[in-house]
Design a protein around this motif. Structure first.
Motif, PDB file in Angstrom:
ATOM      1  N   PRO A 107      -0.562  25.869  38.430  1.00 22.47           N
ATOM      2  CA  PRO A 107      -0.563  27.160  37.727  1.00 22.47           C
ATOM      3  C   PRO A 107       0.787  27.544  37.112  1.00 22.47           C
ATOM      4  CG  PRO A 107      -1.383  27.395  39.976  1.00 22.47           C
ATOM      5  CD  PRO A 107      -1.050  25.968  39.787  1.00 22.47           C
ATOM      6  N   ARG A 108       1.885  27.028  37.645  1.00 23.93           N
ATOM      7  CA  ARG A 108       3.196  27.357  37.060  1.00 23.93           C
ATOM      8  C   ARG A 108       3.478  26.566  35.788  1.00 23.93           C
ATOM      9  NH1 ARG A 108       7.352  28.119  42.074  1.00 23.93           N
ATOM     10  NH2 ARG A 108       6.321  29.940  42.942  1.00 23.93           N
ATOM     11  N   ASN A 109       2.723  25.510  35.552  1.00 24.80           N
ATOM     12  CA  ASN A 109       2.994  24.635  34.412  1.00 24.80           C
ATOM     13  C   ASN A 109       1.906  24.659  33.354  1.00 24.80           C
ATOM     14  OD1 ASN A 109       5.199  23.776  35.942  1.00 24.80           O
ATOM     15  ND2 ASN A 109       3.984  22.188  36.908  1.00 24.80           N
ATOM     16  N   GLY A 110       0.767  25.152  33.690  1.00 26.47           N
ATOM     17  CA  GLY A 110      -0.341  25.111  32.747  1.00 26.47           C
ATOM     18  C   GLY A 110      -1.574  25.760  33.326  1.00 26.47           C
ATOM     19  N   GLU A 111      -2.689  25.188  33.037  1.00 29.43           N
ATOM     20  CA  GLU A 111      -3.971  25.760  33.445  1.00 29.43           C
ATOM     21  C   GLU A 111      -4.648  24.914  34.510  1.00 29.43           C
ATOM     22  OE1 GLU A 111      -5.618  28.599  32.540  1.00 29.43           O
ATOM     23  OE2 GLU A 111      -3.749  29.159  31.558  1.00 29.43           O
ATOM     24  N   ILE A 112      -5.187  25.570  35.500  1.00 27.47           N
ATOM     25  CA  ILE A 112      -5.950  24.904  36.549  1.00 27.47           C
ATOM     26  C   ILE A 112      -7.438  24.879  36.177  1.00 27.47           C
ATOM     27  CG2 ILE A 112      -6.390  26.977  37.914  1.00 27.47           C
ATOM     28  CD1 ILE A 112      -5.752  25.284  40.391  1.00 27.47           C
ATOM     29  N   GLU A 113      -7.800  25.601  35.113  1.00 25.66           N
ATOM     30  CA  GLU A 113      -9.207  25.755  34.730  1.00 25.66           C
ATOM     31  C   GLU A 113      -9.952  24.440  34.502  1.00 25.66           C
ATOM     32  OE1 GLU A 113     -10.860  28.495  35.143  1.00 25.66           O
ATOM     33  OE2 GLU A 113      -8.991  29.423  35.745  1.00 25.66           O
ATOM     34  N   PRO A 114      -9.334  23.409  33.906  1.00 23.03           N
ATOM     35  CA  PRO A 114     -10.097  22.160  33.748  1.00 23.03           C
ATOM     36  C   PRO A 114     -10.564  21.583  35.090  1.00 23.03           C
ATOM     37  CG  PRO A 114      -8.172  22.125  32.332  1.00 23.03           C
ATOM     38  CD  PRO A 114      -8.040  23.336  33.222  1.00 23.03           C
ATOM     39  N   ILE A 115      -9.745  21.734  36.112  1.00 23.87           N
ATOM     40  CA  ILE A 115     -10.119  21.249  37.451  1.00 23.87           C
ATOM     41  C   ILE A 115     -11.269  22.073  38.005  1.00 23.87           C
ATOM     42  CG2 ILE A 115      -9.341  21.044  39.851  1.00 23.87           C
ATOM     43  CD1 ILE A 115      -6.555  20.304  38.721  1.00 23.87           C
ATOM     44  N   LEU A 116     -11.127  23.389  37.937  1.00 24.76           N
ATOM     45  CA  LEU A 116     -12.165  24.271  38.491  1.00 24.76           C
ATOM     46  C   LEU A 116     -13.482  24.125  37.729  1.00 24.76           C
ATOM     47  CD1 LEU A 116     -10.009  27.462  39.155  1.00 24.76           C
ATOM     48  CD2 LEU A 116     -10.573  25.605  40.748  1.00 24.76           C
ATOM     49  N   GLY A 117     -13.404  23.987  36.417  1.00 28.32           N
ATOM     50  CA  GLY A 117     -14.614  23.805  35.614  1.00 28.32           C
ATOM     51  C   GLY A 117     -15.328  22.503  35.938  1.00 28.32           C
ATOM     52  N   ALA A 118     -14.545  21.443  36.134  1.00 32.98           N
ATOM     53  CA  ALA A 118     -15.142  20.143  36.481  1.00 32.98           C
ATOM     54  C   ALA A 118     -15.866  20.228  37.817  1.00 32.98           C
ATOM     55  CB  ALA A 118     -14.062  19.064  36.523  1.00 32.98           C
ATOM     56  N   MET A 119     -15.278  20.913  38.783  1.00 33.36           N
ATOM     57  CA  MET A 119     -15.915  21.025  40.094  1.00 33.36           C
ATOM     58  C   MET A 119     -17.148  21.915  40.031  1.00 33.36           C
ATOM     59  SD  MET A 119     -14.304  18.948  41.948  1.00 33.36           S
ATOM     60  CE  MET A 119     -14.255  18.032  40.414  1.00 33.36           C
ATOM     61  N   GLU A 120     -17.097  22.958  39.209  1.00 33.67           N
ATOM     62  CA  GLU A 120     -18.265  23.826  39.062  1.00 33.67           C
ATOM     63  C   GLU A 120     -19.439  23.056  38.470  1.00 33.67           C
ATOM     64  OE1 GLU A 120     -19.466  28.208  37.313  1.00 33.67           O
ATOM     65  OE2 GLU A 120     -17.349  27.674  37.519  1.00 33.67           O
ATOM     66  N   SER A 121     -19.168  22.074  37.617  1.00 39.12           N
ATOM     67  CA  SER A 121     -20.247  21.267  37.040  1.00 39.12           C
ATOM     68  C   SER A 121     -20.973  20.441  38.106  1.00 39.12           C
ATOM     69  CB  SER A 121     -19.698  20.348  35.945  1.00 39.12           C
ATOM     70  OG  SER A 121     -18.970  19.262  36.492  1.00 39.12           O
ATOM     71  N   LEU A 122     -20.350  20.281  39.269  1.00 32.68           N
ATOM     72  CA  LEU A 122     -20.972  19.564  40.395  1.00 32.68           C
ATOM     73  C   LEU A 122     -21.662  20.515  41.372  1.00 32.68           C
ATOM     74  CD1 LEU A 122     -18.075  17.089  41.311  1.00 32.68           C
ATOM     75  CD2 LEU A 122     -20.048  16.673  39.826  1.00 32.68           C
ATOM     76  N   GLY A 123     -21.487  21.822  41.164  1.00 33.44           N
ATOM     77  CA  GLY A 123     -22.043  22.803  42.093  1.00 33.44           C
ATOM     78  C   GLY A 123     -21.009  23.368  43.048  1.00 33.44           C
ATOM     79  N   LEU A 124     -19.747  22.965  42.879  1.00 32.51           N
ATOM     80  CA  LEU A 124     -18.668  23.475  43.739  1.00 32.51           C
ATOM     81  C   LEU A 124     -18.046  24.669  43.032  1.00 32.51           C
ATOM     82  CD1 LEU A 124     -17.185  20.025  44.769  1.00 32.51           C
ATOM     83  CD2 LEU A 124     -18.777  21.461  46.041  1.00 32.51           C
ATOM     84  N   CYS A 125     -18.589  25.840  43.325  1.00 35.35           N
ATOM     85  CA  CYS A 125     -18.268  27.051  42.575  1.00 35.35           C
ATOM     86  C   CYS A 125     -17.233  27.945  43.238  1.00 35.35           C
ATOM     87  CB  CYS A 125     -19.550  27.867  42.359  1.00 35.35           C
ATOM     88  SG  CYS A 125     -20.865  26.892  41.595  1.00 35.35           S
ATOM     89  N   ARG A 126     -17.092  27.849  44.542  1.00 33.98           N
ATOM     90  CA  ARG A 126     -16.107  28.668  45.258  1.00 33.98           C
ATOM     91  C   ARG A 126     -15.095  27.763  45.920  1.00 33.98           C
ATOM     92  NH1 ARG A 126     -19.461  33.422  48.216  1.00 33.98           N
ATOM     93  NH2 ARG A 126     -20.128  34.471  46.329  1.00 33.98           N
TER      94      ARG A 126
END
Length: 177
Positions: free
Chosen positions: A48-67
């Motif tokens: 988070p200090r260098n960029g965005e964590i969203e690509p990681i979280l979005g990829a996991m959400e596509s597997l059903g890992l939402c929280r």
């Protein structure tokens, strides 16, 4: 591994004793796991200090890992993102699917950038371990990545909350493929 280089199972009494004495302890995965953990180092473009964590979280959400549960891994300020599950799944299958989802989202899965635990590995190879949370220098983080403490009861409450928010049906479908 104990001081005489013998593998020993983690049991509550030994874990508590090691935490009190500030020993660094870790965990390896067996055939099944009830969580996925992603390690993002301080120098990673996904920290988070260098960029965005969203690509990681979005990829996991596509597997059903939402929280997820955010933890600062140590004084090095790396980030561990835990995705707790209600039921154990194949560690090998989860690692392969998570690796594929991250790669598909443009996240390079390699040490120093983004590491998976369990890791993608040969089917019968041993999993690499990771440091347990809330040891020296490790703290629970809020959604703005600020330290909010290292109380184990708070960690467990947050873990249980995350379990209830996963899309277990989607994850089961993904793993069945």
């Amino acid at each position: 591994v104990n001081p005489s280089n013998k593998k020993v199972p983690l049991v509550l009494g030994s874990i508590e004793s090691h935490y009190r004495r500030d020993y660094i302890i870790g965990k390896r995965f067996g055939k099944l796991t009830n969580y996925l953990m992603i390690d993002v180092d301080r120098g990673s473009p996904f920290h988070p200090r260098n960029g965005e964590i969203e690509p990681i979280l979005g990829a996991m959400e596509s597997l059903g890992l939402c929280r997820y549960l955010l933890v600062r891994s140590s004084a090095s300020e790396g980030l561990h993102i835990y995705f707790p599950l209600a039921e154990p799944v194949s560690a090998w299958g989860l690692a392969w699917e998570a690796h594929g989802a991250l790669s598909g989202a443009g996240v390079r899965v390699v040490g120093g950038i983004c590491e998976l635990f369990p890791k993608k590995k040969a089917f019968n190879a041993e999993h690499i371990g990771h440091r347990l949370p809330l040891q020296r220098g490790s703290f629970i983080l809020d959604d703005d990545f600020r330290c909010i403490g290292n109380d184990k009861a708070v960690f467990l409450r947050r873990w249980k909350h995350c379990v209830t928010g996963q899309d277990e049906a989607l994850l089961a479908d993904v793993l069945a493929e």
